[in-house]
Design a protein around this motif. Structure first.
Motif, short mmCIF file in Angstrom:
data_model
loop_
_atom_site.label_atom_id
_atom_site.label_comp_id
_atom_site.label_asym_id
_atom_site.label_seq_id
_atom_site.Cartn_x
_atom_site.Cartn_y
_atom_site.Cartn_z
N ASP A 356 4.12 103.59 -65.53
CA ASP A 356 3.68 102.88 -64.34
C ASP A 356 4.18 103.45 -63.12
O ASP A 356 5.22 104.03 -62.97
N ILE A 357 3.41 103.40 -61.87
CA ILE A 357 3.85 104.20 -60.78
C ILE A 357 4.28 102.96 -59.76
O ILE A 357 3.54 101.91 -59.62
N TYR A 358 5.31 103.13 -59.05
CA TYR A 358 5.84 102.04 -58.02
C TYR A 358 6.36 102.96 -56.66
O TYR A 358 6.40 104.14 -56.85
N PRO A 359 6.41 102.23 -55.63
CA PRO A 359 6.80 102.84 -54.41
C PRO A 359 8.39 103.57 -54.44
O PRO A 359 8.37 104.57 -54.10
N CYS A 360 9.07 102.86 -55.27
CA CYS A 360 10.28 103.55 -55.28
C CYS A 360 11.24 102.77 -56.67
O CYS A 360 10.50 101.84 -57.04
N HIS A 361 12.46 103.36 -56.94
CA HIS A 361 12.91 102.82 -58.23
C HIS A 361 13.39 101.12 -57.95
O HIS A 361 13.53 100.54 -58.79
N GLN A 362 13.39 100.77 -56.66
CA GLN A 362 13.94 99.37 -56.51
C GLN A 362 12.68 98.38 -56.66
O GLN A 362 12.93 97.21 -56.46
N PHE A 363 11.81 98.90 -56.52
CA PHE A 363 10.61 98.01 -56.76
C PHE A 363 9.94 97.82 -58.10
O PHE A 363 9.03 97.21 -58.65
N VAL A 364 10.56 98.66 -58.92
CA VAL A 364 10.19 98.63 -60.52
C VAL A 364 10.25 97.50 -60.99
O VAL A 364 11.47 96.73 -61.08
N GLY A 365 9.35 97.01 -61.67
CA GLY A 365 9.53 95.62 -62.46
C GLY A 365 8.52 94.55 -61.65
O GLY A 365 8.27 93.63 -62.22
N ASN A 366 8.46 94.77 -60.40
CA ASN A 366 7.61 93.86 -59.48
C ASN A 366 6.06 94.22 -59.71
O ASN A 366 5.68 95.23 -58.76
N GLY A 367 5.43 93.54 -60.41
CA GLY A 367 4.05 93.86 -60.53
C GLY A 367 3.04 93.98 -59.46
O GLY A 367 2.41 94.58 -59.33
N ASN A 368 3.34 93.24 -58.32
CA ASN A 368 2.57 93.20 -57.16
C ASN A 368 3.00 94.70 -56.44
O ASN A 368 2.15 95.03 -55.35
N PHE A 369 3.71 95.53 -56.81
CA PHE A 369 4.12 96.72 -56.30
C PHE A 369 3.71 98.01 -57.27
O PHE A 369 3.88 99.09 -56.91
N ARG A 370 3.06 97.53 -58.19
CA ARG A 370 2.53 98.49 -59.08
C ARG A 370 1.29 99.46 -58.56
O ARG A 370 0.35 98.85 -58.12
N MET A 371 1.22 100.69 -58.51
CA MET A 371 0.41 101.44 -58.09
C MET A 371 -0.46 102.16 -58.54
O MET A 371 -1.41 102.88 -58.41
N GLY A 372 -0.24 102.17 -60.04
CA GLY A 372 -1.05 102.82 -61.01
C GLY A 372 -0.47 103.19 -62.23
O GLY A 372 0.74 102.88 -62.51
N ASN A 373 -0.85 104.34 -62.80
CA ASN A 373 -0.08 104.91 -64.15
C ASN A 373 -0.45 106.26 -64.15
O ASN A 373 -1.70 106.60 -63.94
N VAL A 374 0.26 107.14 -64.58
CA VAL A 374 0.19 108.43 -64.60
C VAL A 374 -1.06 109.10 -65.58
O VAL A 374 -1.38 109.96 -65.41
N LEU A 375 -1.39 107.99 -66.69
CA LEU A 375 -2.45 108.40 -67.59
C LEU A 375 -3.99 108.11 -66.73
O LEU A 375 -4.88 108.72 -67.12
N ARG A 376 -3.92 107.36 -65.77
CA ARG A 376 -5.11 107.23 -64.85
C ARG A 376 -4.91 107.65 -63.52
O ARG A 376 -6.00 107.61 -62.99
N GLY A 377 -3.96 107.46 -63.06
CA GLY A 377 -3.63 108.10 -61.83
C GLY A 377 -3.26 107.06 -60.75
O GLY A 377 -2.99 105.97 -61.19
N LEU A 378 -3.31 107.24 -59.33
CA LEU A 378 -2.93 106.32 -58.42
C LEU A 378 -3.97 105.37 -58.03
O LEU A 378 -5.17 105.62 -57.61
N ASP A 379 -4.14 104.09 -58.68
CA ASP A 379 -5.22 103.27 -58.30
C ASP A 379 -5.19 102.60 -56.98
O ASP A 379 -5.94 102.29 -56.72
N ASN A 380 -3.85 102.29 -56.63
CA ASN A 380 -3.60 101.46 -55.23
C ASN A 380 -3.10 102.16 -54.32
O ASN A 380 -2.20 102.18 -53.92
N ARG A 381 -4.02 103.01 -53.77
CA ARG A 381 -3.78 103.64 -52.65
C ARG A 381 -3.60 103.10 -51.30
O ARG A 381 -2.94 103.38 -50.34
#
Length: 452
Positions: A356-381
């Motif tokens: 899963d992709i997040y803006p930075c390490h301190q946002f990890v775990g907050n689903g509102n800031f999930r930007m995508g997944n490396v298997l699919r790419g950046l969904d939330n540009r």
């Protein structure tokens, strides 16, 4: 816009927009309380009981010269700089969460002792390789890229670290890129083989320790409650000795329990560490180790004490660098860095063990800031653009702040965690950043005076 301040016998004036720094005498310092808002006659009248008119005229001539030569009250040229106006952010750095697990339990850990409020897990080689691909494919024309192995404790998954490094080296050749690998570790698992590998393959390493034994062991302990100081110090020393001239930092956190953190920095310096960083803890309100407004005067005192000691030790063989005092006084780094900071969400991303992709390490775990997944790419540009727009000109508190081109608007995560808005900076963090900048300028002034 200018900012003026005094530490000890040094009076300093910073011209915010040009970046010019002036060490001035008392008369110029006093005149700038009134100039340019008041005319010459009014300023003379205000200061006539302290200075003669001849003294005033000479000082005013100096001030006018600086103004005419764009070194005082200079206009803002950044806002219209083409590099800023036409910027197109590309991904240039990744924080790979190689392990959402940790073998120690730091009381203040923002990552919930390593699991980031989720399941304890390790990144697979496949996810790590996909992350490298994502970085390269989204880096545009940028050649120099960065990857930081992070945790939890990344040495819990060291074989995968090595596999990702090998893959990165292969992709470098194919893509004409250069990847700078770094690693952050608590040091407990270091051994000769790991140290040798790290020193050969990591451009930088961050070694975690909070300072004095009593400081470190109060907050950083093993799963059975044992302090970590005696475990890690010999290993950190060996790592640094073997690194020779390669970059490293010993990095700690200070809390309400050690607002006298300057003593911890000096302790680390006395152990022989030359590159030191001590970060203020950022804690939920009510935690026993939380830093509050009431702690600020004491914290400021210790920043100044540390600055004086750095000046005193310069050139003695006992000198050292303190990360937060190392600011660029030559209008660097680039315009974009000055205005947007770390680039979280737009130029810098964090990747979890599951990809899963997040803006930075301190946002990890907050689903509102999930930007995508490396298997699919950046969904939330779109979220990435929101972060790209979180620059100093879009933050009301930053617009008129003298420190904006040095702190670049502060930490987005701290802003969100305390104010629920990445565009509203964390006040205590702002206060401490301003003091650190002042101390840095003071150090520069004092060292320049020593050379004369």
């Amino acid at each position: 816009m200018i900012h003026k301040f005094k530490i000890d016998d040094i009076r300093i004036v910073l011209d915010v927009n040009s970046g010019a720094v002036h060490v001035v005498d008392e008369l110029v310092y006093d005149i700038l309380d009134y100039y340019p808002a008041m005319d010459r006659g009014a300023i003379v009248e205000a200061l006539k009981f302290k200075y003669s008119e001849d003294e005033f005229n000479k000082a005013l001539e100096e001030i006018n010269y600086l103004v005419e030569n764009q070194m005082l009250f200079c206009g803002d040229t950044y806002i219209n700089d083409s590099a800023f106006v036409h910027r197109q952010p590309v991904i240039k750095a990744l924080c790979l969460h190689i392990a959402h697990d940790c073998n120690i339990r730091c009381e203040y850990c923002f990552a919930s002792q390593g699991d980031f409020q989720g399941d304890r897990s390790l990144m697979s080689e496949a996810i790590g390789k996909k992350a490298i691909d994502l970085l390269i494919e989204n880096s545009g024309n940028r050649r120099n890229l960065e990857v930081d192995f992070f945790g939890g404790e990344p040495l819990l998954n060291f074989d995968v670290v090595k596999s990702i490094v090998n893959y990165g080296r292969e992709r470098e050749k194919e893509s004409n890129k250069k990847i700078r690998f770094t690693l952050t570790t608590n040091g407990t698992l270091l051994n000769d083989d790991i140290i040798d590998y790290i020193n050969e393959n990591m451009e930088n390493i961050v070694l975690s320790v909070d300072g004095r034994r009593e400081t470190n062991d109060k907050m950083r302990y093993t799963t059975n409650g044992q302090g970590t100081y005696d475990i890690i110090i010999p290993k950190l020393k060996e790592t640094v000795t073997k690194r020779k001239d390669k970059s490293y930092y010993v990095r700690g956190t200070f809390t309400k329990h050690n607002v006298d953190f300057a003593k911890d920095a000096l302790h680390l310096a006395d152990l022989g560490f030359k590159n030191i960083s001590l970060e203020p803890v950022v804690a939920e309100p009510g935690r026993p180790y939380e830093l509050t407004k009431e702690d600020i005067p004491e914290i400021f005192k210790h920043y100044e004490d540390l600055a004086r000691e750095i000046v005193e030790r310069e050139g003695t063989g006992e000198d050292f660098n303190f990360f937060h005092f190392m600011i660029d006084l030559n209008q660097g780094p680039c315009v974009i860095k000055r205005l947007t900071g770390c680039g979280a969400g737009s130029e810098y991303l964090a990747i979890t063990p599951g990809g899963d992709i997040y803006p930075c390490h301190q946002f990890v775990g907050n689903g509102n800031f999930r930007m995508g997944n490396v298997l699919r790419g950046l969904d939330n540009r779109e979220l990435g653009m929101t972060f790209a727009d979180a620059h100093v000109y879009n933050k009301e508190k930053c617009k008129e702040c003298w420190a904006k081109f040095y702190c670049s608007g502060g930490c987005h995560a701290n802003a969100f965690n305390f104010n629920s808005d990445i565009n509203v900076p964390y006040d205590i963090g702002c206060d401490m950043e301003k003091k650190r900048i002042e101390c840095s300028l003071y150090i520069k002034a004092k060292l320049d005076m020593k050379e004369e």
